[in-house]
Design a protein around this motif. Structure first.
Motif, PDB file in Angstrom:
ATOM      1  N   GLY A 133       0.827  -1.193   0.000  1.00  0.00           N
ATOM      2  CA  GLY A 133       0.000   0.000   0.000  1.00  0.00           C
ATOM      3  C   GLY A 133       0.864   1.246   0.000  1.00  0.00           C
ATOM      4  N   ARG A 134       0.208   2.415  -0.186  1.00  0.00           N
ATOM      5  CA  ARG A 134       0.980   3.664  -0.273  1.00  0.00           C
ATOM      6  C   ARG A 134       1.703   3.962   1.044  1.00  0.00           C
ATOM      7  N   ASP A 135       1.112   3.561   2.194  1.00  0.00           N
ATOM      8  CA  ASP A 135       1.763   3.827   3.473  1.00  0.00           C
ATOM      9  C   ASP A 135       3.048   3.024   3.612  1.00  0.00           C
ATOM     10  N   GLU A 136       3.007   1.742   3.151  1.00  0.00           N
ATOM     11  CA  GLU A 136       4.220   0.919   3.213  1.00  0.00           C
ATOM     12  C   GLU A 136       5.315   1.501   2.306  1.00  0.00           C
ATOM     13  N   ILE A 137       4.920   1.981   1.128  1.00  0.00           N
ATOM     14  CA  ILE A 137       5.921   2.581   0.222  1.00  0.00           C
ATOM     15  C   ILE A 137       6.459   3.872   0.822  1.00  0.00           C
ATOM     16  N   ALA A 138       5.552   4.680   1.389  1.00  0.00           N
ATOM     17  CA  ALA A 138       5.970   5.949   1.975  1.00  0.00           C
ATOM     18  C   ALA A 138       6.955   5.746   3.115  1.00  0.00           C
ATOM     19  N   ALA A 139       6.826   4.641   3.841  1.00  0.00           N
ATOM     20  CA  ALA A 139       7.730   4.381   4.954  1.00  0.00           C
ATOM     21  C   ALA A 139       9.169   4.215   4.486  1.00  0.00           C
ATOM     22  N   HIS A 140       9.352   3.838   3.227  1.00  0.00           N
ATOM     23  CA  HIS A 140      10.701   3.653   2.663  1.00  0.00           C
ATOM     24  C   HIS A 140      11.116   4.835   1.795  1.00  0.00           C
ATOM     25  N   ALA A 141      10.249   5.848   1.679  1.00  0.00           N
ATOM     26  CA  ALA A 141      10.578   7.061   0.916  1.00  0.00           C
ATOM     27  C   ALA A 141       9.998   8.246   1.667  1.00  0.00           C
ATOM     28  N   ALA A 142      10.482   8.431   2.890  1.00  0.00           N
ATOM     29  CA  ALA A 142       9.861   9.397   3.804  1.00  0.00           C
ATOM     30  C   ALA A 142       9.934  10.825   3.292  1.00  0.00           C
ATOM     31  N   THR A 143      10.934  11.155   2.464  1.00  0.00           N
ATOM     32  CA  THR A 143      11.092  12.536   2.013  1.00  0.00           C
ATOM     33  C   THR A 143      10.294  12.839   0.754  1.00  0.00           C
ATOM     34  N   ALA A 144       9.668  11.835   0.167  1.00  0.00           N
ATOM     35  CA  ALA A 144       8.943  12.033  -1.086  1.00  0.00           C
ATOM     36  C   ALA A 144       7.542  12.571  -0.817  1.00  0.00           C
ATOM     37  N   SER A 145       6.995  13.259  -1.817  1.00  0.00           N
ATOM     38  CA  SER A 145       5.649  13.820  -1.686  1.00  0.00           C
ATOM     39  C   SER A 145       4.609  12.716  -1.849  1.00  0.00           C
ATOM     40  N   PRO A 146       3.412  12.926  -1.286  1.00  0.00           N
ATOM     41  CA  PRO A 146       2.343  11.929  -1.454  1.00  0.00           C
ATOM     42  C   PRO A 146       2.007  11.677  -2.924  1.00  0.00           C
ATOM     43  N   GLU A 147       2.084  12.737  -3.728  1.00  0.00           N
ATOM     44  CA  GLU A 147       1.783  12.567  -5.154  1.00  0.00           C
ATOM     45  C   GLU A 147       2.795  11.648  -5.822  1.00  0.00           C
ATOM     46  N   TRP A 148       4.058  11.780  -5.445  1.00  0.00           N
ATOM     47  CA  TRP A 148       5.078  10.923  -6.053  1.00  0.00           C
ATOM     48  C   TRP A 148       4.940   9.488  -5.572  1.00  0.00           C
ATOM     49  N   ILE A 149       4.591   9.307  -4.314  1.00  0.00           N
ATOM     50  CA  ILE A 149       4.353   7.953  -3.791  1.00  0.00           C
ATOM     51  C   ILE A 149       3.220   7.290  -4.575  1.00  0.00           C
ATOM     52  N   ASP A 150       2.163   8.050  -4.832  1.00  0.00           N
ATOM     53  CA  ASP A 150       1.047   7.502  -5.612  1.00  0.00           C
ATOM     54  C   ASP A 150       1.500   7.135  -7.016  1.00  0.00           C
ATOM     55  N   TRP A 151       2.381   7.951  -7.590  1.00  0.00           N
ATOM     56  CA  TRP A 151       2.907   7.643  -8.929  1.00  0.00           C
ATOM     57  C   TRP A 151       3.713   6.352  -8.906  1.00  0.00           C
ATOM     58  N   VAL A 152       4.562   6.190  -7.909  1.00  0.00           N
ATOM     59  CA  VAL A 152       5.373   4.961  -7.789  1.00  0.00           C
ATOM     60  C   VAL A 152       4.458   3.749  -7.691  1.00  0.00           C
ATOM     61  N   ALA A 160       6.564  -5.385  -4.454  1.00  0.00           N
ATOM     62  CA  ALA A 160       7.690  -4.974  -3.615  1.00  0.00           C
ATOM     63  C   ALA A 160       9.006  -4.887  -4.397  1.00  0.00           C
ATOM     64  N   ARG A 161       9.279  -5.894  -5.216  1.00  0.00           N
ATOM     65  CA  ARG A 161      10.543  -5.908  -5.954  1.00  0.00           C
ATOM     66  C   ARG A 161      10.655  -4.704  -6.884  1.00  0.00           C
ATOM     67  N   TYR A 162       9.558  -4.347  -7.558  1.00  0.00           N
ATOM     68  CA  TYR A 162       9.596  -3.248  -8.511  1.00  0.00           C
ATOM     69  C   TYR A 162       9.657  -1.905  -7.783  1.00  0.00           C
ATOM     70  N   VAL A 163       8.972  -1.818  -6.649  1.00  0.00           N
ATOM     71  CA  VAL A 163       9.061  -0.599  -5.848  1.00  0.00           C
ATOM     72  C   VAL A 163      10.501  -0.375  -5.416  1.00  0.00           C
ATOM     73  N   HIS A 164      11.142  -1.447  -4.961  1.00  0.00           N
ATOM     74  CA  HIS A 164      12.541  -1.346  -4.546  1.00  0.00           C
ATOM     75  C   HIS A 164      13.414  -0.856  -5.698  1.00  0.00           C
ATOM     76  N   ARG A 165      13.179  -1.357  -6.892  1.00  0.00           N
ATOM     77  CA  ARG A 165      13.991  -0.946  -8.046  1.00  0.00           C
ATOM     78  C   ARG A 165      13.834   0.543  -8.333  1.00  0.00           C
ATOM     79  N   VAL A 166      12.599   1.033  -8.247  1.00  0.00           N
ATOM     80  CA  VAL A 166      12.373   2.448  -8.520  1.00  0.00           C
ATOM     81  C   VAL A 166      12.977   3.317  -7.424  1.00  0.00           C
ATOM     82  N   LEU A 167      12.736   2.957  -6.164  1.00  0.00           N
ATOM     83  CA  LEU A 167      13.262   3.767  -5.071  1.00  0.00           C
ATOM     84  C   LEU A 167      14.791   3.789  -5.059  1.00  0.00           C
ATOM     85  N   ALA A 168      15.393   2.695  -5.490  1.00  0.00           N
ATOM     86  CA  ALA A 168      16.853   2.621  -5.475  1.00  0.00           C
ATOM     87  C   ALA A 168      17.483   3.447  -6.593  1.00  0.00           C
ATOM     88  N   ALA A 169      16.731   3.721  -7.652  1.00  0.00           N
ATOM     89  CA  ALA A 169      17.333   4.374  -8.817  1.00  0.00           C
ATOM     90  C   ALA A 169      16.741   5.730  -9.152  1.00  0.00           C
TER      91      ALA A 169
END
Length: 818
Positions: A133-152, A160-169
């Motif tokens: 969910g967006r809250d789980e993603i936000a927990a690993h990208a705390a500095t990102a905006s809610p709009e960007w989290i929704d985009w991710v 999870a694997r694809y989220v990790h790839r995007v957040l890492a790069a």
């Protein structure tokens, strides 16, 4: 066990493994047999990592599938059980049956061999992994905006694997999938095998994930395709709707060799063309590729058809697709008219007119009637209504298109050529069968004519019916104007604001007239709150852009000038003057542009810069004379001329205009209200203020649709009366007509006391300053020096206890009821 050794925190909500881990922590020696099911990338390995850590923290050894002989010594955690041999699955099944077993097995939902199914029956109901969910993603990208989290989350589907790839790069906030994240899909696609990758490629270019369709498209056996699709789903590459996740599609398009993509695309295009299906999603990605410039019969046909599909909702894309079709081999002449239409709908009016003119003069070009329709529509939007009407008139009997006769008649009426319009309407032949569009156009012409020669009520009723009739088909029709626009103008001229509002609301919601007329409808909708004096709403309703249409710019500039005038914002009024001069110079005078002309006339008078409008006003009066001065169209312009004359203190001109309004009063309630208000205005200017008379005239204006004018009449009368009681009553009347609540009695008493603090001369100075005049201009009006005006303002500020000029102006507006 095959688990990750990465030190990066797992992108997995703790709740997935919390129950199992709690059981391990509570009693690590207790029997524990469980399954963990999830598609590829959903976090099965991360769950096993957490459980392994819990066992090791308790001192229990952890073994994988390659150490099953030591199962009795500790816990067995097995990943990717769907890939294990039957013999290994059999051993795991036996371990699961042991009383002391500590076994957790992770597997994908399918394909599932029989031996795995038997093992799962021993493991019982599994822990089912789902997307983050967006809250789980936000927990690993705390500095990102809610709009960007929704985009991710939208791009990755929460896998999870694809989220990790995007957040890492990715760079937080940048909505572009990083190349590195896409390249990491190479392994995922390789695991699918050749058939699976082919299926993903086909789905990426637009194929429906149906086994039979993909089998025919890829020349593969249906059973092979079915198995491949199961692997695609199990690999976590698709969402719940079986469509590729956006990041997977982008990766497939990047990593699949170009020639393979083109082969699949061409074959899919051929199938869609044969079936008459949509090809726009298939070929639009090819626009940026060199292949779009190469002669190719299949692609040429596909680009042309895709352009037709895009024309309604994406005209800019349609232009590019038509150009690609020509590059791929489509004869340029065969699409020229449609290119002109695409340019017109996209708002590129100069290009549209250039192409349309070429179509009209070249006998070898097909669709000449469409070229005429485009040219006539563009000319009307550029403020050249007479040329538009002449072109429509020329096409009658030569190149017929639905509504050409009616639009020609409306244009001729609009420029004062009623006899020519009548002659055209009397001819009986028409273009094609009586469709909804031809019927709406015929009623449009009838309503426009009635507005000039007959009853305003009949004209408005006819035009509203025409607008309603055009709604089902009007969104995709290119025309000089719409029945809704003319209906709204007629309604504004006769005070039927509710009719104008409902007509415009419907046409805006339905999209009648398409993108080219969208701004015109929205601008007319913004005029309604302006008439009521609600400048905040009027400003909010103004479209952000009016494209390049002169007609739209004229209307928008007049609204901006009207807002500035009602807000007493002289700086904004002066700023609008330059735009107004340009728009008026480019727009020829016609019946349907009298409304903005009248508003600009009053604005120019307030700026004492009205001479530049004199030629256009003369043209407007000559136009109305040619039409016999129809009351509906004449009265509003005369009313605005009266206001300009009062502002300029041209009282003889004002009296003449008031007399003209009196002669028009019989036609409709608004004309009658304006005529009576004009008479009262002149009495007020002469210093004769009758409270009852002013209130009656002000309320009549408001009832007839001119709420702001009614409030202004009452307010100006309050400024000019020497009777304090009448002044207070008229100020309260003005407030009521503006929709403001009445002041409490204590406030009214205090206001009266404050008013008594000001001398008559100070009241005159305050009124002129509120009107936006400079100290020099005030001094000129009152025959005193600018320095004396400044002294008056200073004393007023001191008496009213104002800290600054803004506070002073607000107090004076409240005090004087403006």
């Amino acid at each position: 066990m095959n688990h990750s050794t990465s030190s990066r925190p797992a992108l997995l909500p703790d709740g997935y493994a919390a129950g199992l881990r709690s059981a391990i922590t509570a009693d690590p020696a207790a029997r524990l047999v469980a399954g963990v099911q999830g598609a590829g990338g959903y976090g099965k390995t991360a769950v096993l990592d957490q459980l392994a850590r819990a066992y090791r923290d308790a001192g229990v050894p952890v073994f994988g599938a390659n150490s099953l002989d030591r199962a009795g010594e500790g816990a067995v955690l097995v990943d990717d059980a769907h890939r294990l041999a039957e013999s290994v699955l059999g051993e795991l099944r036996e371990i699961a049956r042991r009383p002391e077993a500590r076994l957790v097995v992770a597997y994908r939902p399918g394909p599932r061999p029989a031996a795995l199914g038997e093992l799962i029956s021993e493991l019982g109901a599994p822990v089912l992994l789902s997307p983050l969910g967006r809250d789980e993603i936000a927990a690993h990208a705390a500095t990102a905006s809610p709009e960007w989290i929704d985009w991710v989350r939208a791009q990755t589907g929460g896998v999870a694997r694809y989220v990790h790839r995007v957040l890492a790069a990715a760079e937080p906030g940048k909505t572009e999938l990083p190349t590195r994240a896409l390249d990491e899909f190479q392994h995922d696609l390789d695991q699918l095998g050749e058939a699976g990758w082919e299926c993903v490629t086909a789905m990426a270019v637009g194929a429906t994930p149906h086994p039979d369709l993909l089998a025919a498209l890829l020349d593969l056996d249906s059973a092979v395709v079915g198995s491949a699709l199961l692997a695609v789903r199990a690999g976590g590459l698709v969402g719940a709707d079986d469509a590729l996740l956006p990041i997977v599609r982008a990766a497939a398009l990047r990593l699949t060799p170009w020639e393979r993509r083109l082969r699949v695309t061409r074959r899919l295009v051929e199938i869609q063309l044969a079936r008459g299906g949509s090809v726009l999603p298939l070929v639009s990605p090819l626009l940026g590729a060199d292949i779009a410039l190469l002669p190719e019969a299949t692609l040429a046909a596909a680009f042309e058809k895709a352009a037709e599909e895009a024309l309604r909702d994406a005209p800019h894309l349609a232009q590019r697709l038509f150009a690609a079709a020509v590059s791929a081999g489509t004869p340029a002449a065969s699409v020229a008219a449609r290119q002109a239409r695409a340019a017109a709908v996209a708002g590129e009016l100069d290009e549209a007119l250039r192409l349309a003119d070429q179509v009209i003069v070249d006998d070898a070009v097909p669709d000449k009637e469409l070229g005429v329709q485009v040219a006539a529509s563009v000319l009307a939007h550029r403020g050249l209504l007479e040329r538009s009407a002449e072109l429509c008139r020329w096409s009658v009997g030569r190149l017929r298109w639905p509504g050409d006769r009616a639009f020609a008649a409306v244009g001729l009426i609009g420029v004062g050529r009623l006899s020519d319009a009548d002659e055209l309407l009397r001819s009986s032949d028409d273009a094609g069968p009586p469709t909804s569009m031809t019927g709406a156009a015929a009623q449009l012409a009838a309503g426009a004519r009635e507005s000039v020669v007959g009853s305003s009520a009949t004209a408005l009723s006819t035009l509203v019916r025409a607008a309603s009739l055009s709604e089902p088909v009007g969104r995709h029709i290119l025309a000089p104007d719409t029945p809704a626009s003319i209906a709204a103008l007629v309604a504004l001229h006769c005070g039927e604001l509710d009719v104008a509002q409902s007509t415009l609301d419907r046409v805006i919601e339905s999209g009648t007239g398409g993108p080219l007329l969208r701004n015109r409808h929205r601008l007319l909708a913004a005029w309604l709150p302006l008439v009521r004096g609600d400048t905040v709403t009027a400003r909010a309703k103004l479209p952000a852009t009016t494209q390049s249409a002169v007609r739209d710019r004229l209307l928008a500039t007049a609204i901006e000038a009207g807002i500035a005038s009602r807000d007493n914002d002289m700086a904004a009024l002066a700023a609008a003057r330059g735009q107004a001069k340009q728009a008026v110079a480019e727009h020829s005078v016609d019946l349907f542009a009298l409304l903005p002309l009248g508003e600009l006339l009053v604005a120019a008078a307030r700026l004492r810069d009205q001479d530049w409008l004199a030629p256009y006003l003369a043209e407007a009066r000559a136009l109305l004379d040619r039409l016999g001065n129809p009351p509906l169209w004449t009265s509003m312009l005369t009313w605005k001329r009266l206001h300009a004359a009062i502002v300029l203190e041209e009282l003889d001109v004002a009296r003449q205009l008031a007399a003209e309004l009196g002669g028009l009063a019989h036609h409709n309630p608004l004309a009658a209200a304006m005529a009576e208000a004009a008479r009262v205005w002149l009495r007020i200017v002469d210093g004769q203020v009758d409270q009852d008379e002013v209130e009656q005239a002000s309320r009549a204006l408001t009832t007839a649709g001119l709420a702001w004018d009614g409030a202004r009449l009452a307010g100006q009368a309050a400024l000019r009366t020497a009777d304090r009681r009448a002044m207070l009553a008229l100020l309260e009347c003005a407030r009521a007509l503006q929709g403001k609540p009445p002041r409490p009695r204590a406030v009214r008493g205090a206001m009266s006391a404050e008013t008594d603090l000001l001398s008559e001369r100070e009241k005159e100075v305050a009124e002129l300053v509120l009107a936006g005049l400079t100290y020099k201009q005030v001094g000129k009006r009152l025959f005193i020096s600018a320095k004396t005006v400044e002294h008056h303002i200073s004393r007023i500020k001191q008496r009213l206890g104002c800290a600054n000029r803004e506070d002073l102006l607000n107090r004076l507006r409240e005090l004087l009821g403006q």
